[in-house]
Write an enzyme that holds these catalytic residues in place. Structure first.
Site, mmCIF file in Angstrom:
data_model
loop_
_atom_site.group_PDB
_atom_site.id
_atom_site.type_symbol
_atom_site.label_atom_id
_atom_site.label_comp_id
_atom_site.label_asym_id
_atom_site.label_seq_id
_atom_site.Cartn_x
_atom_site.Cartn_y
_atom_site.Cartn_z
ATOM 1 N N ARG A 1 0.851 -1.204 0.000
ATOM 2 C CA ARG A 1 0.000 0.000 0.000
ATOM 3 C C ARG A 1 0.884 1.250 0.000
ATOM 4 O O ARG A 1 1.246 1.766 1.077
ATOM 5 C CB ARG A 1 -0.927 -0.015 1.215
ATOM 6 C CG ARG A 1 -1.933 -1.155 1.184
ATOM 7 C CD ARG A 1 -2.904 -1.075 2.360
ATOM 8 N NE ARG A 1 -2.231 -1.293 3.625
ATOM 9 C CZ ARG A 1 -1.989 -2.495 4.152
ATOM 10 N NH1 ARG A 1 -2.340 -3.592 3.502
ATOM 11 N NH2 ARG A 1 -1.388 -2.606 5.320
ATOM 12 N N GLU B 1 18.072 -14.670 12.390
ATOM 13 C CA GLU B 1 17.965 -14.616 13.853
ATOM 14 C C GLU B 1 16.577 -14.195 14.308
ATOM 15 O O GLU B 1 16.041 -14.704 15.299
ATOM 16 C CB GLU B 1 19.011 -13.637 14.405
ATOM 17 C CG GLU B 1 19.051 -13.557 15.923
ATOM 18 C CD GLU B 1 19.561 -14.834 16.553
ATOM 19 O OE1 GLU B 1 18.767 -15.490 17.255
ATOM 20 O OE2 GLU B 1 20.731 -15.185 16.345
ATOM 21 N N VAL C 1 13.157 -16.584 15.138
ATOM 22 C CA VAL C 1 12.894 -17.349 16.356
ATOM 23 C C VAL C 1 13.163 -16.488 17.581
ATOM 24 O O VAL C 1 14.259 -15.985 17.765
ATOM 25 C CB VAL C 1 13.779 -18.615 16.423
ATOM 26 C CG1 VAL C 1 13.465 -19.419 17.675
ATOM 27 C CG2 VAL C 1 13.597 -19.473 15.183
ATOM 28 N N GLY D 1 12.285 -13.488 18.661
ATOM 29 C CA GLY D 1 12.442 -12.035 18.642
ATOM 30 C C GLY D 1 13.860 -11.551 18.896
ATOM 31 O O GLY D 1 14.795 -11.900 18.174
ATOM 32 N N ILE E 1 15.879 -12.238 21.299
ATOM 33 C CA ILE E 1 16.781 -13.128 22.029
ATOM 34 C C ILE E 1 17.847 -13.694 21.083
ATOM 35 O O ILE E 1 17.500 -14.343 20.100
ATOM 36 C CB ILE E 1 16.009 -14.288 22.682
ATOM 37 C CG1 ILE E 1 14.900 -13.758 23.589
ATOM 38 C CG2 ILE E 1 16.949 -15.193 23.463
ATOM 39 C CD1 ILE E 1 13.977 -14.826 24.122
ATOM 40 N N GLY F 1 -2.950 -6.023 22.648
ATOM 41 C CA GLY F 1 -2.196 -6.129 21.407
ATOM 42 C C GLY F 1 -1.248 -7.306 21.343
ATOM 43 O O GLY F 1 -0.482 -7.439 20.386
ATOM 44 N N LYS G 1 8.937 -22.419 14.696
ATOM 45 C CA LYS G 1 10.194 -22.081 15.376
ATOM 46 C C LYS G 1 10.899 -23.348 15.856
ATOM 47 O O LYS G 1 12.133 -23.443 15.806
ATOM 48 C CB LYS G 1 9.902 -21.139 16.545
ATOM 49 C CG LYS G 1 9.342 -19.797 16.106
ATOM 50 C CD LYS G 1 8.817 -18.991 17.283
ATOM 51 C CE LYS G 1 8.215 -17.671 16.825
ATOM 52 N NZ LYS G 1 7.597 -16.913 17.956
ATOM 53 N N GLY H 1 7.374 -8.234 18.943
ATOM 54 C CA GLY H 1 7.274 -6.778 18.981
ATOM 55 C C GLY H 1 8.184 -6.158 17.942
ATOM 56 O O GLY H 1 9.201 -6.744 17.537
#
Length: 429
Positions: A48, A130, A133, A135, A137, A188, A206, A305
């Site tokens: 978009r 990376e 899996v 986030g 970490i 959320g 994962k 996130g």
């Protein structure tokens, strides 16, 4: 230091992609010093184009991702579109045109990781992931690089923040599943359609990636046993507390004792409150790795996130950019062991089984006999009842899943058993 910038194509500019663009802009000087050359955002492919994207030059926006990759001056592509297509086709196109790839696409890597790795190797390019899996970490690179000289025997972890938030709320507040899910949605943490999370699909993807890295063998999404958490109840948590446990949705990857096969599974399980994973709260992730020489290692942090995931993407970007400057590539797929993935029926673990039974003499003996006939040894039994109905809770010793399944099937045929209220595995002991 090289002055000509390495040019980056960003494929996708949603929650994660926009954070990647922001960090590339605000940390441009630091990234230049860490890499040894500037990195320049050369184009952003989106669906978009009319959407306002703060901090991104509108001149960089395009709807033609393929043309962007074929320009001839792109060095690295960052794929944060997700899903199978068009992501798979775009990554393939990138490799065909000399472009290394950083991806956060767990679903695609779990399904077609082998083919993508082969394409990257064929063209002498990098494929880093990376962010696919757990986030932010650091997990993929430590497992495939820092532990490359060790032998990993087991990986057990919480790799989905949405499900951990829901189960944590059920445990800490006594909320039911739907109430906890509604809170996760309002905050959320859960999507409008939470199926991928609560039914274990996200965690299974994962798990497939981690199993391949841990055991140097190819594990696809279809190889992972998957069981969702929608049937976990307040009663299950009450039973867990009586055992000194809590309940988590776990990804568990194991090498067989004889080293000839592996297993990969995702399902809810009771774990003792003394286990490190039991204290992982809210939407956090944690992965427990057991290696032969290193022993037990724990990786913990935010598993999702925009900013946390973008942090992992940028870490890969720095590594791939350094490789580009050195005219080298990092580690690719390691699948030399070619170990088979055993079916769930071969997995040996403990079980917590809650039965609704008739409250009359001989029921316990009948149930115990059924367990014995199928080779499942009972550890403890708790019975309570009134008005002709009773609840019977059985905790077993370790037994194969196939033996337990046969036991439950036989129990359902007993006229004294009204129903099987719940079955849950017990892990981490």
């Amino acid at each position: 230091m090289r002055t000509r910038p390495l040019k980056v194509a960003l494929l996708g500019c949603g929650v994660v992609g926009s954070e990647v663009a922001r960090i590339m802009t605000t940390h441009a000087d630091d990234l230049t010093q860490r890499i040894g050359a500037p990195v320049e955002l050369a184009g952003v492919a989106v669906r978009r184009p009319s959407k306002v994207r703060e901090g991104i030059d509108p001149a960089l926006i395009t709807t033609d991702a393929t043309a962007l990759l074929k320009r001839g001056d792109i060095d690295i592509a960052i794929e944060v579109i997700g899903g199978i297509e068009p992501a798979r086709g775009l990554i393939t196109t990138a490799f065909e045109h000399g472009v290394s790839v950083v991806s956060a696409n767990k679903a695609l890597l779990a399904q077609d990781g082998a083919a993508l790795h082969a394409a990257a190797e064929r063209h002498g390019l990098d494929l880093y992931y990376e962010a696919a899996v757990a986030g932010a970490i650091p997990l993929v690179r430590p497992m495939r690089e820092s532990l490359a000289g060790d032998k990993i025997n087991r990986v057990m972890g919480i790799v989905n923040g949405t499900t951990n938030f829901i189960l944590d709320k059920m445990d800490s507040t006594g909320a039911g599943y739907q109430e906890a899910l509604d809170e996760a949605t309002a905050l959320g943490y859960a999507e409008a359609d939470p199926t991928a999370d609560v039914e274990g699909y996200d965690a299974a993807a994962k798990a497939a990636i981690l199993a391949g890295i841990a055991f140097h063998t190819r594990v696809r999404l279809d190889d992972v046993y998957r069981e969702g958490m929608t049937e976990v109840s307040s009663a299950d948590f009450a039973s867990a507390k009586r055992m000194g446990c809590t309940i988590k949705l776990l990804a568990i990857l194991e090498r067989a004792a004889d080293g000839e096969s592996v297993t990969a599974r995702v399902h809810p399980a009771m774990i003792p409150l003394t286990h490190p994973l039991a204290s992982v709260r809210e939407a956090y992730n944690a992965v427990f790795v057991e290696a032969e020489a290193a022993g037990r290692l724990m990786f913990y942090g935010p598993g999702a996130g925009g900013a946390p995931t973008a942090s992992a993407v940028l870490g890969d970007l720095v590594a791939v950019a350094r490789n580009k400057l050195a005219e080298a590539t990092g580690p690719g797929e390691s699948a030399y062991t070619q170990l088979p993935v055993s079916p769930m029926g071969d997995v040996v673990t403990r079980y917590h089984i809650s039965l609704d039974v008739a409250d009359k003499p001989g029921v316990l003996a009948q149930v115990a006999t059924t367990f014995a006939e199928h080779g499942v040894s009972i550890d403890t039994v708790r019975q309570q009842g009134k008005d002709g109905e009773a609840s019977l809770v059985v905790v077993t010793h370790r037994a194969p899943d196939a033996a337990l399944s046969g036991t439950v099937e036989a129990l359902r045929k007993l006229d004294t058993v009204r129903g099987v209220a719940s079955i849950m595995r017990v892990e981490g002991e």
